[in-house]
Write a protein that holds these residues in place. Structure first.
Motif, PDB file in Angstrom:
ATOM      1  N   MET A 137     -12.202 -23.336 -12.425  1.00 24.25           N
ATOM      2  CA  MET A 137     -13.018 -24.440 -12.934  1.00 24.25           C
ATOM      3  C   MET A 137     -13.676 -24.029 -14.258  1.00 24.25           C
ATOM      4  SD  MET A 137     -15.804 -26.594 -10.720  1.00 24.25           S
ATOM      5  CE  MET A 137     -15.623 -25.757  -9.186  1.00 24.25           C
ATOM      6  N   ALA A 138     -13.684 -24.922 -15.224  1.00 20.74           N
ATOM      7  CA  ALA A 138     -14.342 -24.607 -16.497  1.00 20.74           C
ATOM      8  C   ALA A 138     -15.847 -24.474 -16.256  1.00 20.74           C
ATOM      9  CB  ALA A 138     -14.051 -25.717 -17.487  1.00 20.74           C
ATOM     10  N   ASP A 139     -16.523 -23.760 -17.204  1.00 19.87           N
ATOM     11  CA  ASP A 139     -17.964 -23.495 -17.020  1.00 19.87           C
ATOM     12  C   ASP A 139     -18.790 -24.761 -16.832  1.00 19.87           C
ATOM     13  OD1 ASP A 139     -17.631 -20.881 -17.021  1.00 19.87           O
ATOM     14  OD2 ASP A 139     -18.499 -20.496 -19.007  1.00 19.87           O
ATOM     15  N   LYS A 140     -18.517 -25.771 -17.680  1.00 16.55           N
ATOM     16  CA  LYS A 140     -19.301 -27.015 -17.619  1.00 16.55           C
ATOM     17  C   LYS A 140     -19.107 -27.694 -16.255  1.00 16.55           C
ATOM     18  CE  LYS A 140     -21.072 -31.015 -19.337  1.00 16.55           C
ATOM     19  NZ  LYS A 140     -21.624 -31.597 -18.123  1.00 16.55           N
ATOM     20  N   ALA A 141     -17.849 -27.757 -15.792  1.00 16.59           N
ATOM     21  CA  ALA A 141     -17.555 -28.399 -14.498  1.00 16.59           C
ATOM     22  C   ALA A 141     -18.229 -27.621 -13.371  1.00 16.59           C
ATOM     23  CB  ALA A 141     -16.049 -28.467 -14.285  1.00 16.59           C
ATOM     24  N   ARG A 142     -18.217 -26.295 -13.481  1.00 12.64           N
ATOM     25  CA  ARG A 142     -18.844 -25.457 -12.451  1.00 12.64           C
ATOM     26  C   ARG A 142     -20.357 -25.707 -12.402  1.00 12.64           C
ATOM     27  NH1 ARG A 142     -16.171 -20.805 -10.850  1.00 12.64           N
ATOM     28  NH2 ARG A 142     -15.139 -20.682 -12.851  1.00 12.64           N
ATOM     29  N   GLN A 143     -20.949 -25.792 -13.600  1.00  6.47           N
ATOM     30  CA  GLN A 143     -22.405 -26.048 -13.685  1.00  6.47           C
ATOM     31  C   GLN A 143     -22.773 -27.412 -13.105  1.00  6.47           C
ATOM     32  OE1 GLN A 143     -23.812 -25.981 -17.704  1.00  6.47           O
ATOM     33  NE2 GLN A 143     -23.907 -23.737 -17.747  1.00  6.47           N
ATOM     34  N   ASP A 144     -21.957 -28.427 -13.456  1.00  8.79           N
ATOM     35  CA  ASP A 144     -22.200 -29.785 -12.936  1.00  8.79           C
ATOM     36  C   ASP A 144     -22.142 -29.787 -11.413  1.00  8.79           C
ATOM     37  OD1 ASP A 144     -22.455 -30.876 -15.438  1.00  8.79           O
ATOM     38  OD2 ASP A 144     -20.405 -31.652 -15.535  1.00  8.79           O
ATOM     39  N   ALA A 145     -21.121 -29.113 -10.877  1.00  7.70           N
ATOM     40  CA  ALA A 145     -20.939 -29.093  -9.419  1.00  7.70           C
ATOM     41  C   ALA A 145     -22.119 -28.382  -8.754  1.00  7.70           C
ATOM     42  CB  ALA A 145     -19.622 -28.417  -9.064  1.00  7.70           C
ATOM     43  N   LYS A 146     -22.583 -27.293  -9.370  1.00  6.93           N
ATOM     44  CA  LYS A 146     -23.700 -26.528  -8.800  1.00  6.93           C
ATOM     45  C   LYS A 146     -24.977 -27.384  -8.814  1.00  6.93           C
ATOM     46  CE  LYS A 146     -26.169 -22.654  -7.917  1.00  6.93           C
ATOM     47  NZ  LYS A 146     -27.430 -23.308  -7.586  1.00  6.93           N
ATOM     48  N   GLN A 147     -25.178 -28.084  -9.926  1.00  7.17           N
ATOM     49  CA  GLN A 147     -26.374 -28.921 -10.055  1.00  7.17           C
ATOM     50  C   GLN A 147     -26.350 -30.059  -9.032  1.00  7.17           C
ATOM     51  OE1 GLN A 147     -26.856 -30.686 -13.936  1.00  7.17           O
ATOM     52  NE2 GLN A 147     -29.048 -30.280 -13.852  1.00  7.17           N
ATOM     53  N   GLN A 148     -25.171 -30.668  -8.876  1.00  9.92           N
ATOM     54  CA  GLN A 148     -25.062 -31.780  -7.919  1.00  9.92           C
ATOM     55  C   GLN A 148     -25.298 -31.274  -6.489  1.00  9.92           C
ATOM     56  OE1 GLN A 148     -22.064 -32.761  -5.804  1.00  9.92           O
ATOM     57  NE2 GLN A 148     -22.914 -34.750  -5.251  1.00  9.92           N
ATOM     58  N   LEU A 149     -24.781 -30.090  -6.192  1.00  7.67           N
ATOM     59  CA  LEU A 149     -24.987 -29.496  -4.871  1.00  7.67           C
ATOM     60  C   LEU A 149     -26.481 -29.259  -4.619  1.00  7.67           C
ATOM     61  CD1 LEU A 149     -24.111 -27.938  -2.312  1.00  7.67           C
ATOM     62  CD2 LEU A 149     -23.709 -25.948  -3.749  1.00  7.67           C
ATOM     63  N   ASP A 150     -27.175 -28.707  -5.617  1.00 14.31           N
ATOM     64  CA  ASP A 150     -28.621 -28.452  -5.459  1.00 14.31           C
ATOM     65  C   ASP A 150     -29.377 -29.765  -5.239  1.00 14.31           C
ATOM     66  OD1 ASP A 150     -28.103 -25.817  -5.829  1.00 14.31           O
ATOM     67  OD2 ASP A 150     -28.817 -25.735  -7.903  1.00 14.31           O
ATOM     68  N   THR A 151     -28.967 -30.799  -5.986  1.00 14.86           N
ATOM     69  CA  THR A 151     -29.622 -32.112  -5.855  1.00 14.86           C
ATOM     70  C   THR A 151     -29.448 -32.653  -4.435  1.00 14.86           C
ATOM     71  OG1 THR A 151     -29.177 -32.560  -8.173  1.00 14.86           O
ATOM     72  CG2 THR A 151     -29.701 -34.459  -6.808  1.00 14.86           C
ATOM     73  N   MET A 152     -28.224 -32.560  -3.910  1.00 14.92           N
ATOM     74  CA  MET A 152     -27.962 -33.078  -2.548  1.00 14.92           C
ATOM     75  C   MET A 152     -28.752 -32.276  -1.517  1.00 14.92           C
ATOM     76  SD  MET A 152     -26.032 -35.702  -2.739  1.00 14.92           S
ATOM     77  CE  MET A 152     -26.757 -36.123  -4.295  1.00 14.92           C
ATOM     78  N   GLN A 153     -28.770 -30.976  -1.707  1.00 19.18           N
ATOM     79  CA  GLN A 153     -29.460 -30.116  -0.740  1.00 19.18           C
ATOM     80  C   GLN A 153     -30.955 -30.485  -0.701  1.00 19.18           C
ATOM     81  OE1 GLN A 153     -28.191 -28.349   1.468  1.00 19.18           O
ATOM     82  NE2 GLN A 153     -29.619 -26.765   2.050  1.00 19.18           N
ATOM     83  N   ARG A 154     -31.534 -30.723  -1.884  1.00 19.90           N
ATOM     84  CA  ARG A 154     -32.968 -31.092  -1.946  1.00 19.90           C
ATOM     85  C   ARG A 154     -33.190 -32.494  -1.373  1.00 19.90           C
ATOM     86  NH1 ARG A 154     -32.901 -28.970  -7.056  1.00 19.90           N
ATOM     87  NH2 ARG A 154     -32.730 -31.047  -7.940  1.00 19.90           N
ATOM     88  N   TYR A 155     -32.360 -33.445  -1.828  1.00 21.96           N
ATOM     89  CA  TYR A 155     -32.564 -34.847  -1.443  1.00 21.96           C
ATOM     90  C   TYR A 155     -32.478 -35.019   0.074  1.00 21.96           C
ATOM     91  CZ  TYR A 155     -31.897 -39.936  -1.333  1.00 21.96           C
ATOM     92  OH  TYR A 155     -32.024 -41.284  -1.072  1.00 21.96           O
ATOM     93  N   TYR A 156     -31.488 -34.360   0.699  1.00 21.23           N
ATOM     94  CA  TYR A 156     -31.277 -34.581   2.129  1.00 21.23           C
ATOM     95  C   TYR A 156     -32.118 -33.666   3.022  1.00 21.23           C
ATOM     96  CZ  TYR A 156     -27.844 -38.150   1.286  1.00 21.23           C
ATOM     97  OH  TYR A 156     -27.252 -39.323   0.904  1.00 21.23           O
ATOM     98  N   ALA A 157     -32.889 -32.751   2.416  1.00 25.20           N
ATOM     99  CA  ALA A 157     -33.773 -31.918   3.249  1.00 25.20           C
ATOM    100  C   ALA A 157     -34.718 -32.843   4.025  1.00 25.20           C
ATOM    101  CB  ALA A 157     -34.566 -30.954   2.376  1.00 25.20           C
ATOM    102  N   TRP A 158     -35.232 -33.873   3.352  1.00 22.33           N
ATOM    103  CA  TRP A 158     -36.124 -34.824   4.018  1.00 22.33           C
ATOM    104  C   TRP A 158     -35.377 -36.050   4.520  1.00 22.33           C
ATOM    105  CZ3 TRP A 158     -38.163 -39.797   3.361  1.00 22.33           C
ATOM    106  CH2 TRP A 158     -39.238 -40.073   4.227  1.00 22.33           C
ATOM    107  N   GLN A 159     -34.459 -36.576   3.685  1.00 14.99           N
ATOM    108  CA  GLN A 159     -33.741 -37.808   4.068  1.00 14.99           C
ATOM    109  C   GLN A 159     -32.944 -37.629   5.374  1.00 14.99           C
ATOM    110  OE1 GLN A 159     -33.607 -40.929   2.733  1.00 14.99           O
ATOM    111  NE2 GLN A 159     -35.127 -40.464   1.170  1.00 14.99           N
ATOM    112  N   SER A 160     -32.502 -36.416   5.657  1.00 14.79           N
ATOM    113  CA  SER A 160     -31.718 -36.196   6.885  1.00 14.79           C
ATOM    114  C   SER A 160     -32.525 -36.557   8.128  1.00 14.79           C
ATOM    115  CB  SER A 160     -31.230 -34.743   6.973  1.00 14.79           C
ATOM    116  OG  SER A 160     -32.338 -33.866   7.028  1.00 14.79           O
ATOM    117  N   LYS A 161     -33.853 -36.450   8.016  1.00 15.28           N
ATOM    118  CA  LYS A 161     -34.705 -36.715   9.188  1.00 15.28           C
ATOM    119  C   LYS A 161     -34.772 -38.219   9.513  1.00 15.28           C
ATOM    120  CE  LYS A 161     -37.806 -32.919   7.844  1.00 15.28           C
ATOM    121  NZ  LYS A 161     -36.945 -31.839   8.253  1.00 15.28           N
TER     122      LYS A 161
END
Ligand SMILES: C[S@@+](CC[C@H](N)C(=O)[O-])C[C@H]1O[C@@H](n2cnc3c(N)ncnc32)[C@H](O)[C@@H]1O
Length: 215
Positions: free
Chosen positions: A1-25
């Motif tokens: 994966m190119a650097d930019k694509a890797r960074q985007d994927a990492k950022q999106q993963l962090d966003t989901m992990q944060r968003y669903y920490a509470w929303q999952s409840k």
């Protein structure tokens, strides 16, 4: 994966992990009221009840669709994959009755070499693609790779809204609602079903799509 694509994927993963920490409840108690089409897309899947099939759900959340598909297809092997560990924790509980043929993976789906030794008969995206930004295009192409020839992709998701305030509101919840998914699905798969339906008197539209991998 190119650097930019890797960074985007990492950022999106962090966003989901944060968003669903509470929303999952509150997820299972609230989503019935606006994630329309989830039952219907499973009802119209083009498989016999006793089919021996391999299914992958990308962004399986709390396992709502997995439980339904496991009941509908008693011979199916099902993999559910999700970027949020909080959602997978809920899915583990919700699908425990089917643990002999359901495998849950706590990881993001990404573009690259296939992670599976066998190709799938069905890949389901239910209200995940509109949250996978900006890499939704790559993940549709990856799903195509992970499907066998003649296999199906099924998608239920937000389609679009004529109201900018509503799009902005959904944007605050990491959802892109822009009619952007259907053209790529149409280009990559052979359409079997496309339904676009209004929700809440037309505040937004949602869609259900089933496509077949052509070659
Ligand atoms: C709105 S929920 C839908 C859950 C479930 N499919 C349903 O219909 O109830 C979206 C899910 O997609 C997951 N997701 C978002 N980006 C993902 C990615 N890149 N890989 C895997 N899962 C992802 C989120 O963590 C979340 O659980």
């Amino acid at each position: 994966m190119a650097d930019k694509a890797r960074q985007d994927a990492k950022q999106q993963l962090d966003t989901m992990q944060r968003y669903y920490a509470w929303q999952s409840k509150i997820y299972d108690a609230t989503r019935w009221s606006f994630l329309f089409g989830r039952k219907k897309i499973i009802d119209i899947l083009p498989f016999e009840k006793d089919a021996t099939i391999k299914i992958l759900e990308i962004g399986c959340g709390t396992g709502y669709n997995i439980e339904r598909m496991a009941r509908q297809f008693p011979n199916a092997q099902i993999i559910g994959l999700d970027a949020s560990s909080h959602m997978i924790d809920k899915a583990t509980i919700n699908t425990s009755a089917f643990s002999d043929r359901v495998n849950l993976e706590r990881r993001p789906y990404f573009f690259g070499e296939s992670q599976y030794s066998e190709q799938m008969d069905l890949i389901l995206f239910s209200y995940s693609l509109t949250m996978i930004n900006p890499q939704w295009r790559d993940l549709i192409l990856q799903a195509r790779r992970d499907l066998r020839k003649g296999g199906y992709v099924a998608v239920a998701d937000f389609y679009n809204s004529n109201f900018q305030f509503f799009k902005n509101h959904m944007g605050n919840h990491h959802v892109r609602m822009d009619g952007h998914l259907v053209p790529l699905l149409e280009a990559e798969f052979e359409r079997q079903e496309l339904m676009v339906k209004p929700a809440y008197g037309g505040v937004w539209h949602y869609f259900m799509y089933i496509g077949k991998k052509k070659n």
